[in-house]
Motif scaffolding. Structure first.
Motif, PDB file in Angstrom:
ATOM      1  N   VAL A  72       0.841  -1.196   0.000  1.00 55.81           N
ATOM      2  CA  VAL A  72       0.000   0.000   0.000  1.00 55.81           C
ATOM      3  C   VAL A  72       0.875   1.245   0.000  1.00 55.81           C
ATOM      4  CG1 VAL A  72      -1.732   1.293   1.294  1.00 55.81           C
ATOM      5  CG2 VAL A  72      -1.908  -1.197   1.120  1.00 55.81           C
ATOM      6  N   LEU A  73       2.007   1.190   0.710  1.00 53.07           N
ATOM      7  CA  LEU A  73       2.895   2.345   0.820  1.00 53.07           C
ATOM      8  C   LEU A  73       3.460   2.742  -0.535  1.00 53.07           C
ATOM      9  CD1 LEU A  73       4.405   4.357   2.645  1.00 53.07           C
ATOM     10  CD2 LEU A  73       6.229   2.640   2.854  1.00 53.07           C
ATOM     11  N   GLU A  74       3.924   1.774  -1.317  1.00 52.89           N
ATOM     12  CA  GLU A  74       4.565   2.067  -2.590  1.00 52.89           C
ATOM     13  C   GLU A  74       3.657   1.833  -3.790  1.00 52.89           C
ATOM     14  OE1 GLU A  74       8.213  -0.108  -2.739  1.00 52.89           O
ATOM     15  OE2 GLU A  74       9.143   1.099  -1.145  1.00 52.89           O
ATOM     16  N   GLY A  75       2.473   1.279  -3.554  1.00 56.27           N
ATOM     17  CA  GLY A  75       1.531   1.058  -4.649  1.00 56.27           C
ATOM     18  C   GLY A  75       1.758  -0.205  -5.440  1.00 56.27           C
ATOM     19  N   ASP A  76       2.725  -1.010  -5.039  1.00 56.77           N
ATOM     20  CA  ASP A  76       3.028  -2.237  -5.784  1.00 56.77           C
ATOM     21  C   ASP A  76       1.847  -3.194  -5.731  1.00 56.77           C
ATOM     22  OD1 ASP A  76       5.517  -1.235  -6.273  1.00 56.77           O
ATOM     23  OD2 ASP A  76       6.544  -2.430  -4.753  1.00 56.77           O
ATOM     24  N   GLY A  77       1.462  -3.707  -6.883  1.00 58.06           N
ATOM     25  CA  GLY A  77       0.423  -4.714  -6.979  1.00 58.06           C
ATOM     26  C   GLY A  77      -0.993  -4.177  -6.971  1.00 58.06           C
ATOM     27  N   LEU A  78      -1.173  -2.874  -6.762  1.00 57.94           N
ATOM     28  CA  LEU A  78      -2.531  -2.344  -6.642  1.00 57.94           C
ATOM     29  C   LEU A  78      -3.236  -2.263  -7.990  1.00 57.94           C
ATOM     30  CD1 LEU A  78      -2.166   0.442  -3.920  1.00 57.94           C
ATOM     31  CD2 LEU A  78      -2.637  -1.996  -3.672  1.00 57.94           C
ATOM     32  N   THR A  79      -2.497  -1.906  -9.042  1.00 57.77           N
ATOM     33  CA  THR A  79      -3.109  -1.882 -10.377  1.00 57.77           C
ATOM     34  C   THR A  79      -3.538  -3.282 -10.787  1.00 57.77           C
ATOM     35  OG1 THR A  79      -1.803   0.042 -11.053  1.00 57.77           O
ATOM     36  CG2 THR A  79      -2.739  -1.319 -12.803  1.00 57.77           C
ATOM     37  N   LYS A  80      -2.691  -4.256 -10.540  1.00 56.67           N
ATOM     38  CA  LYS A  80      -3.029  -5.649 -10.861  1.00 56.67           C
ATOM     39  C   LYS A  80      -4.232  -6.108 -10.051  1.00 56.67           C
ATOM     40  CE  LYS A  80      -1.068 -10.313 -10.932  1.00 56.67           C
ATOM     41  NZ  LYS A  80       0.138 -11.141 -10.618  1.00 56.67           N
ATOM     42  N   LEU A  81      -4.284  -5.705  -8.779  1.00 57.24           N
ATOM     43  CA  LEU A  81      -5.418  -6.072  -7.929  1.00 57.24           C
ATOM     44  C   LEU A  81      -6.707  -5.496  -8.487  1.00 57.24           C
ATOM     45  CD1 LEU A  81      -6.839  -7.074  -5.350  1.00 57.24           C
ATOM     46  CD2 LEU A  81      -6.047  -4.981  -4.226  1.00 57.24           C
ATOM     47  N   THR A  82      -6.711  -4.204  -8.794  1.00 58.01           N
ATOM     48  CA  THR A  82      -7.920  -3.556  -9.296  1.00 58.01           C
ATOM     49  C   THR A  82      -8.383  -4.184 -10.598  1.00 58.01           C
ATOM     50  OG1 THR A  82      -7.247  -1.470  -8.256  1.00 58.01           O
ATOM     51  CG2 THR A  82      -8.946  -1.347  -9.938  1.00 58.01           C
ATOM     52  N   GLU A  83      -7.439  -4.480 -11.482  1.00 60.18           N
ATOM     53  CA  GLU A  83      -7.796  -5.080 -12.765  1.00 60.18           C
ATOM     54  C   GLU A  83      -8.356  -6.491 -12.602  1.00 60.18           C
ATOM     55  OE1 GLU A  83      -4.176  -4.814 -14.935  1.00 60.18           O
ATOM     56  OE2 GLU A  83      -4.482  -2.718 -15.548  1.00 60.18           O
ATOM     57  N   ALA A  84      -7.966  -7.174 -11.529  1.00 60.30           N
ATOM     58  CA  ALA A  84      -8.419  -8.554 -11.318  1.00 60.30           C
ATOM     59  C   ALA A  84      -9.816  -8.625 -10.721  1.00 60.30           C
ATOM     60  CB  ALA A  84      -7.437  -9.290 -10.403  1.00 60.30           C
ATOM     61  N   LEU A  85     -10.322  -7.505 -10.200  1.00 58.94           N
ATOM     62  CA  LEU A  85     -11.623  -7.526  -9.535  1.00 58.94           C
ATOM     63  C   LEU A  85     -12.742  -7.588 -10.571  1.00 58.94           C
ATOM     64  CD1 LEU A  85     -11.041  -4.835  -6.759  1.00 58.94           C
ATOM     65  CD2 LEU A  85     -10.725  -7.315  -6.625  1.00 58.94           C
ATOM     66  N   ALA A  86     -13.607  -8.595 -10.444  1.00 55.69           N
ATOM     67  CA  ALA A  86     -14.753  -8.720 -11.325  1.00 55.69           C
ATOM     68  C   ALA A  86     -15.849  -7.750 -10.886  1.00 55.69           C
ATOM     69  CB  ALA A  86     -15.274 -10.153 -11.302  1.00 55.69           C
ATOM     70  N   GLU A  87     -16.883  -7.618 -11.706  1.00 52.68           N
ATOM     71  CA  GLU A  87     -17.999  -6.745 -11.339  1.00 52.68           C
ATOM     72  C   GLU A  87     -18.600  -7.196 -10.013  1.00 52.68           C
ATOM     73  OE1 GLU A  87     -20.889  -6.573 -14.420  1.00 52.68           O
ATOM     74  OE2 GLU A  87     -19.533  -5.692 -15.903  1.00 52.68           O
ATOM     75  N   GLY A  88     -18.914  -6.222  -9.181  1.00 50.12           N
ATOM     76  CA  GLY A  88     -19.509  -6.553  -7.897  1.00 50.12           C
ATOM     77  C   GLY A  88     -19.172  -5.514  -6.847  1.00 50.12           C
ATOM     78  N   ILE A  89     -19.555  -5.811  -5.610  1.00 50.03           N
ATOM     79  CA  ILE A  89     -19.300  -4.933  -4.465  1.00 50.03           C
ATOM     80  C   ILE A  89     -18.331  -5.644  -3.533  1.00 50.03           C
ATOM     81  CG2 ILE A  89     -20.316  -3.781  -2.467  1.00 50.03           C
ATOM     82  CD1 ILE A  89     -22.894  -3.510  -4.019  1.00 50.03           C
ATOM     83  N   TYR A  90     -17.275  -4.931  -3.160  1.00 53.18           N
ATOM     84  CA  TYR A  90     -16.218  -5.487  -2.326  1.00 53.18           C
ATOM     85  C   TYR A  90     -16.172  -4.745  -0.989  1.00 53.18           C
ATOM     86  CZ  TYR A  90     -14.587  -7.710  -6.592  1.00 53.18           C
ATOM     87  OH  TYR A  90     -14.516  -8.467  -7.739  1.00 53.18           O
ATOM     88  N   VAL A  91     -16.025  -5.515   0.087  1.00 54.62           N
ATOM     89  CA  VAL A  91     -15.852  -4.936   1.407  1.00 54.62           C
ATOM     90  C   VAL A  91     -14.465  -5.331   1.893  1.00 54.62           C
ATOM     91  CG1 VAL A  91     -16.816  -6.910   2.667  1.00 54.62           C
ATOM     92  CG2 VAL A  91     -16.928  -4.625   3.679  1.00 54.62           C
ATOM     93  N   LEU A  92     -13.861  -4.459   2.691  1.00 55.86           N
ATOM     94  CA  LEU A  92     -12.509  -4.692   3.187  1.00 55.86           C
ATOM     95  C   LEU A  92     -12.567  -5.068   4.661  1.00 55.86           C
ATOM     96  CD1 LEU A  92      -9.497  -4.478   2.297  1.00 55.86           C
ATOM     97  CD2 LEU A  92      -9.535  -2.126   3.143  1.00 55.86           C
TER      98      LEU A  92
END
Length: 288
Positions: free
Chosen positions: A140-160
Motif C-alpha cells: 500500500v505504501l509504494e503502490g506495488d500490486g494495486l493496479t493488478k489487484l484492481t484489474e483482477a476484480l470482477a464486477e460486484g461490491i467489495y468490502v474490506l
C-alpha cells in the motif's frame, strides 16, 4: 421508472446512480411502514424529478451485512500484513469462514512487500495455495500490486476486512480514484461534511465498487455458524476423498481421510491446526 444502485446513504437520504447520473433520493413511505430500510448497494427502481428522485422498489438482495449496512456484497478483501504486525492466520481463517457463511467470496491480501518480505510471502502462499483462494501480495505504501489487484476484480461490491494496523484505510484511499458527492446531503441537512458517519460505495471501474469503510467488525465466529460451516472454510479438504462417516468433522473420528492427509503432509499444519481450534471454540460456545 429507471433502474439504479444506491451508492451512499445518510440520515434518510440516498444517492442513487442510474443511467450515468446520480440522484438524491428519498424512499417511499411504504418502506418505513414495512421497516424495509434501503441499504447501500441495493438495486432499486426510482422515479426522478430533475436531480432528485424517489425510491419506488428494492430488488431482492443476494447478501446483507449489518456492520456496515450494505447489500449485495459479492467479495471481501481480507487484508493482513506479511510482517509488522505478523499475520494472525487464525483470525484470517475465522474471517474466511464468516465470509463463506454469508455467501461472500474471500480474497486474500498480504501487504508490505516493500519490507523485503519474499521469504515470508512465499511461506504464506504455501499455506493457502491448496485452498484455491485468490491471493495478492501488495505494498500500500509504494503502490506495488494495486493496479493488478484492481484489474483482477470482477464486477460486484467489495468490502474490506482484516487485522488491525495493516493499512486498511490507506488501501481504501489508494484504490479510491473518485470522490463520492455527499456534499449535497450534508448541505441539505445543514451539517458539516465530516460530522455524520455514513457508508458509501467507491466506484473503482464500471460496476466494480468498494465499500469505503472496513466491514466484518465481528472478529469471532458469527452466531449461527455450525461445525459444517467451518469445514466449508477449508476447501482443500474436499479434494482428498470421502471419510468413512458422511458427517465426519475430521477431529477424532476413525478412518478420516483429512487426518490421514494431514499426517502425510498433504494439508498444511497451520491450516489444520486452525481448523481444530475453530471447531473447539464453536463447541465451547454450544450455539449450534
Amino acid at each position: 421508472m429507471i433502474p439504479g444502485r444506491i451508492i451512499s446513504a445518510m440520515a434518510g437520504f440516498y444517492h442513487v446512480k442510474a443511467e450515468g447520473q446520480t440522484y438524491l433520493c428519498r424512499p417511499r413511505g411504504i418502506f418505513r411502514k414495512t421497516q424495509h430500510t434501503p441499504a447501500v448497494g441495493d438495486l432499486v427502481m426510482i422515479t426522478t424529478d430533475g436531480p432528485k428522485g424517489t425510491i419506488e422498489r428494492i430488488a431482492e438482495r443476494s447478501t446483507l451485512l449489518t456492520r456496515p449496512f450494505v447489500a449485495n456484497v459479492t467479495s471481501a478483501l481480507l487484508q493482513f500484513s506479511i510482517r509488522d504486525p505478523a499475520p494472525d492466520l487464525l483470525l484470517l481463517d475465522t474471517l474466511i469462514v464468516n465470509c463463506l457463511y454469508h455467501d461472500i467470496e474471500p480474497i486474500l491480501l498480504f501487504n508490505k512487500t516493500d519490507l523485503n518480505t519474499k521469504a515470508e510471502a512465499k511461506a504464506l502462499a504455501e499455506i493457502y495455495r491448496a485452498s484455491g483462494f485468490e491471493m495478492h501480495f501488495i505494498s500500500v505504501l509504494e503502490g506495488d500490486g494495486l493496479t493488478k489487484l484492481t484489474e483482477a476484480l470482477a464486477e460486484g461490491i467489495y468490502v474490506l476486512a482484516g487485522q488491525s494496523g495493516v493499512g486498511k484505510s490507506s488501501l481504501i484511499n489508494q484504490l479510491a480514484t473518485t470522490e463520492l458527492a455527499v456534499g449535497d446531503i450534508s448541505k441539505k441537512l445543514g451539517r458539516g461534511r465530516h460530522t455524520t458517519r455514513h457508508t458509501s460505495l467507491v466506484e473503482l471501474r464500471d460496476d466494480v465498487y468498494l465499500v469505503d469503510t472496513p466491514g466484518f467488525q465481528n472478529l469471532h465466529l458469527e452466531a449461527g455458524i455450525t461445525p459444517e460451516d467451518i469445514v466449508e472454510g477449508y476447501p482443500e479438504f474436499f479434494e482428498l476423498g470421502d471419510c468413512q462417516f458422511y458427517n465426519c468433522l475430521h477431529q477424532h473420528e476413525p478412518r478420516c481421510v483429512i487426518k490421514q492427509a494431514y499426517q502425510s503432509g498433504l494439508i498444511h499444519p497451520r491450516r489444520y491446526d486452525n481448523y481444530l481450534i475453530l471447531q473447539q471454540r464453536l463447541q465451547e460456545r454450544k450455539e449450534y
